[in-house]
Design a protein around this motif. Structure first.
Motif, mmCIF file in Angstrom:
data_model
loop_
_atom_site.group_PDB
_atom_site.id
_atom_site.type_symbol
_atom_site.label_atom_id
_atom_site.label_comp_id
_atom_site.label_asym_id
_atom_site.label_seq_id
_atom_site.Cartn_x
_atom_site.Cartn_y
_atom_site.Cartn_z
ATOM 1 N N TYR A 169 -35.008 -5.145 13.607
ATOM 2 C CA TYR A 169 -34.877 -4.786 12.195
ATOM 3 C C TYR A 169 -33.598 -3.961 12.074
ATOM 4 C CZ TYR A 169 -35.424 -2.289 7.803
ATOM 5 O OH TYR A 169 -35.207 -1.761 6.553
ATOM 6 N N ARG A 170 -32.698 -4.376 11.219
ATOM 7 C CA ARG A 170 -31.412 -3.700 11.086
ATOM 8 C C ARG A 170 -31.061 -3.537 9.619
ATOM 9 N NH1 ARG A 170 -26.398 -6.243 14.233
ATOM 10 N NH2 ARG A 170 -26.960 -8.038 12.941
ATOM 11 N N LEU A 171 -30.866 -2.300 9.211
ATOM 12 C CA LEU A 171 -30.448 -1.994 7.848
ATOM 13 C C LEU A 171 -29.359 -0.932 7.937
ATOM 14 C CD1 LEU A 171 -30.940 -2.584 4.848
ATOM 15 C CD2 LEU A 171 -32.563 -0.689 4.821
ATOM 16 N N VAL A 172 -28.100 -1.366 8.048
ATOM 17 C CA VAL A 172 -26.969 -0.467 8.200
ATOM 18 C C VAL A 172 -25.856 -0.886 7.245
ATOM 19 C CG1 VAL A 172 -27.455 0.138 10.609
ATOM 20 C CG2 VAL A 172 -26.073 -1.887 10.093
ATOM 21 N N ASP A 173 -24.910 0.036 7.032
ATOM 22 C CA ASP A 173 -23.823 -0.253 6.108
ATOM 23 C C ASP A 173 -22.708 -1.054 6.761
ATOM 24 O OD1 ASP A 173 -23.049 1.757 7.783
ATOM 25 O OD2 ASP A 173 -22.205 3.052 6.235
ATOM 26 N N SER A 178 -21.158 1.656 12.124
ATOM 27 C CA SER A 178 -22.268 2.076 11.264
ATOM 28 C C SER A 178 -22.178 3.574 10.978
ATOM 29 C CB SER A 178 -23.607 1.765 11.944
ATOM 30 O OG SER A 178 -23.724 0.389 12.208
ATOM 31 N N ARG A 179 -22.397 3.919 9.698
ATOM 32 C CA ARG A 179 -22.383 5.323 9.294
ATOM 33 C C ARG A 179 -23.617 5.720 8.500
ATOM 34 N NH1 ARG A 179 -16.022 6.661 7.841
ATOM 35 N NH2 ARG A 179 -15.125 5.342 9.476
ATOM 36 N N ARG A 180 -24.436 4.769 8.157
ATOM 37 C CA ARG A 180 -25.717 5.049 7.500
ATOM 38 C C ARG A 180 -26.679 3.923 7.818
ATOM 39 N NH1 ARG A 180 -27.404 8.008 3.070
ATOM 40 N NH2 ARG A 180 -25.263 8.408 2.384
ATOM 41 N N GLY A 181 -27.928 4.280 8.142
ATOM 42 C CA GLY A 181 -28.936 3.251 8.335
ATOM 43 C C GLY A 181 -29.730 3.429 9.613
ATOM 44 N N LYS A 203 -42.130 -6.582 31.252
ATOM 45 C CA LYS A 203 -41.138 -5.549 30.969
ATOM 46 C C LYS A 203 -40.997 -5.404 29.460
ATOM 47 C CE LYS A 203 -36.334 -4.231 31.998
ATOM 48 N NZ LYS A 203 -35.100 -4.619 32.738
ATOM 49 N N GLN A 204 -41.018 -4.160 29.000
ATOM 50 C CA GLN A 204 -40.879 -3.872 27.577
ATOM 51 C C GLN A 204 -39.796 -2.817 27.371
ATOM 52 O OE1 GLN A 204 -44.795 -3.697 25.274
ATOM 53 N NE2 GLN A 204 -45.493 -3.189 27.347
ATOM 54 N N MET A 205 -39.100 -2.921 26.251
ATOM 55 C CA MET A 205 -38.099 -1.923 25.884
ATOM 56 C C MET A 205 -38.048 -1.807 24.364
ATOM 57 S SD MET A 205 -35.645 0.269 26.616
ATOM 58 C CE MET A 205 -34.967 -0.042 28.261
ATOM 59 N N ILE A 206 -38.129 -0.583 23.883
ATOM 60 C CA ILE A 206 -37.978 -0.315 22.456
ATOM 61 C C ILE A 206 -36.795 0.624 22.269
ATOM 62 C CG2 ILE A 206 -39.667 1.579 22.501
ATOM 63 C CD1 ILE A 206 -40.378 0.744 19.593
ATOM 64 N N THR A 207 -35.942 0.308 21.310
ATOM 65 C CA THR A 207 -34.743 1.101 21.030
ATOM 66 C C THR A 207 -34.685 1.394 19.539
ATOM 67 O OG1 THR A 207 -33.537 0.003 22.828
ATOM 68 C CG2 THR A 207 -32.235 1.201 21.206
ATOM 69 N N VAL A 208 -34.477 2.660 19.213
ATOM 70 C CA VAL A 208 -34.329 3.081 17.815
ATOM 71 C C VAL A 208 -32.982 3.783 17.673
ATOM 72 C CG1 VAL A 208 -35.280 4.420 15.917
ATOM 73 C CG2 VAL A 208 -36.826 3.383 17.603
ATOM 74 N N LYS A 209 -32.161 3.321 16.730
ATOM 75 C CA LYS A 209 -30.876 3.935 16.442
ATOM 76 C C LYS A 209 -30.875 4.415 15.001
ATOM 77 C CE LYS A 209 -28.458 0.570 19.371
ATOM 78 N NZ LYS A 209 -27.391 -0.473 19.381
ATOM 79 N N GLY A 210 -30.309 5.594 14.787
ATOM 80 C CA GLY A 210 -30.213 6.136 13.442
ATOM 81 C C GLY A 210 -28.822 6.675 13.167
ATOM 82 N N TRP A 220 -18.107 12.416 8.529
ATOM 83 C CA TRP A 220 -18.903 13.112 9.546
ATOM 84 C C TRP A 220 -20.269 12.443 9.593
ATOM 85 C CZ3 TRP A 220 -17.714 17.999 12.089
ATOM 86 C CH2 TRP A 220 -16.413 18.443 11.850
ATOM 87 N N VAL A 221 -20.638 11.956 10.778
ATOM 88 C CA VAL A 221 -21.881 11.206 10.938
ATOM 89 C C VAL A 221 -22.603 11.668 12.206
ATOM 90 C CG1 VAL A 221 -22.915 8.917 11.289
ATOM 91 C CG2 VAL A 221 -20.929 9.180 9.771
ATOM 92 N N VAL A 222 -23.903 11.853 12.110
ATOM 93 C CA VAL A 222 -24.745 12.083 13.283
ATOM 94 C C VAL A 222 -25.373 10.747 13.677
ATOM 95 C CG1 VAL A 222 -26.788 13.232 14.192
ATOM 96 C CG2 VAL A 222 -25.238 14.477 12.688
ATOM 97 N N ALA A 223 -25.128 10.327 14.923
ATOM 98 C CA ALA A 223 -25.672 9.070 15.438
ATOM 99 C C ALA A 223 -26.628 9.383 16.578
ATOM 100 C CB ALA A 223 -24.554 8.148 15.915
ATOM 101 N N THR A 224 -27.841 8.843 16.515
ATOM 102 C CA THR A 224 -28.846 9.087 17.546
ATOM 103 C C THR A 224 -29.382 7.753 18.070
ATOM 104 O OG1 THR A 224 -30.633 9.219 15.909
ATOM 105 C CG2 THR A 224 -29.532 11.277 16.528
ATOM 106 N N ARG A 225 -29.858 7.789 19.307
ATOM 107 C CA ARG A 225 -30.475 6.605 19.891
ATOM 108 C C ARG A 225 -31.551 7.041 20.880
ATOM 109 N NH1 ARG A 225 -26.505 2.667 22.681
ATOM 110 N NH2 ARG A 225 -26.163 4.512 23.965
#
Length: 337
Positions: A169-173, A178-181, A203-210, A220-225
């Motif tokens: 699922y991807r909802l980014v600008d 990417s700077r929002r989403g 094997k399973q892997m889940i990744t969340v990026k914000g 100025w952007v805060v990027a997390t993963r």
């Protein structure tokens, strides 16, 4: 707009122009005129690279984007470097059953000469890919791989059938900068031994990026993963090193030696893990329109247990990155400790 974008995305046209009449017809339909400029169907690509862990490398690719006159693609690519090489052959058919659904077949060879292990792997696979509702992507497939692991604490040959399922699922600008989403990835792959050592595992892997902008102009952007992985169903010795979790890369724990982060045996050699947790946080800001700085902090662990151990030993690295923004995307230089 959607028709224009779909025609561009085929890669078959260099230019697409759509105009329409000023008035509706009697049946309330609006006539459209579509003018396209066909592009060349074949392309080649080449590049060079350098990394402190890998030395100099080279890349070459050849692609035909209209193999049977209906947008079928055939791709050959090769990437050669000191510790890693890859050869790929890919055939894909767009809209094979219905719109936005593709069929992809791959043949892949990889050579890995890492500090922890050496491996030669051969794989063939095929999958169906589906994009829907603009932000969703689903892939389901099946494949076979043969891997020979040497120069490790648990050498072996593995012949495995595997059945990967991947959801995004991807909802980014922006897909490039990417700077929002938010982006959510989930992959699960059951493996079953065909020959050699008996082995069955999943094997399973889940990744969340914000991505959160701190200013209105998004300078100025805060990027997390956050990445959480788990392998269940087999002991560590029955899982090839190529599938185990190891930290220490440009994505996970950038301040550590390449793919060496995990629990160790009695001799102090990394074993690889059956589970892993990796977190990243970056503060991205622009000094100018083309130059940016990125202080970052990474944290993570890889353990022998199949379930992540949140109370175990956490490894940390910090550093700073330099970004130079070109028209096609940013060039990166990261230094971590």
């Amino acid at each position: 707009d959607n028709t224009h974008q779909r025609l561009i995305d085929t890669g078959l046209f260099g230019a697409v122009t759509i105009t329409h009449a000023d008035q509706l017809e009697k049946d309330n339909k609006l006539p459209l005129e579509i003018v396209v400029t066909e592009s060349k169907h074949r392309s080649i690509g080449a590049g060079i690279s350098y990394a402190t862990v890998d030395g100099a490398g080279a890349f070459f690719s050849w692609e035909h984007r209209n193999l049977a006159s209906m947008g079928q693609k055939l791709l050959f690519s090769i990437n050669v470097a000191k510790i890693y090489s890859e050869g790929l052959a890919r055939y894909s058919i767009p809209d094979v059953i219905f719109r936005d659904q593709s069929y992809v077949a791959d043949g892949l060879f990889t050579r890995e000469d890492f500090q922890v292990y050496n491996a030669r792997s051969y794989a063939v696979s095929n999958r169906f890919e589906l994009e829907f509702w603009e932000s969703y992507f689903l892939s389901v497939g099946a494949g076979y791989s043969y891997t020979n692991v040497t120069q490790s604490i648990s050498d072996g040959r593995f012949s495995l059938a595997y059945f990967p399922v991947f959801f995004r699922y991807r909802l980014v600008d922006s897909f490039i900068d990417s700077r929002r989403g938010i982006v959510l990835d989930y992959g699960v792959t059951p493996f079953s031994s065909v020959a050699h050592a008996p082995s069955q595992f999943t094997k399973q892997m889940i990744t969340v990026k914000g991505f959160l902008p701190l200013t209105k102009n998004k300078s100025w952007v805060v990027a997390t993963r956050l990445r959480i992985g788990s392998i269940i169903g087999a002991s560590l010795n029955n899982i090839p090193f190529t599938q185990r979790f190891l930290g220490g890369s440009d994505e996970n724990l950038r301040g550590y030696a390449y793919k060496t982060v995990s629990t160790t045996d009695a001799a102090g050699d990394p074993t690889g893990g059956r589970s892993a947790i990796f977190g990243n946080m970056e503060l991205r800001f622009h000094l100018t329109d083309s130059i940016g700085l990125v202080p970052f902090f990474d944290i993570g662990q890889a353990t022998k247990n199949s379930i992540p151990n949140f109370g175990g030993k956490w490894l940390k690295s910090a550093g700073i990155g330099l970004r130079y923004f070109l028209f096609f995307g940013p060039l990166r230089l990261d230094v971590g400790f």
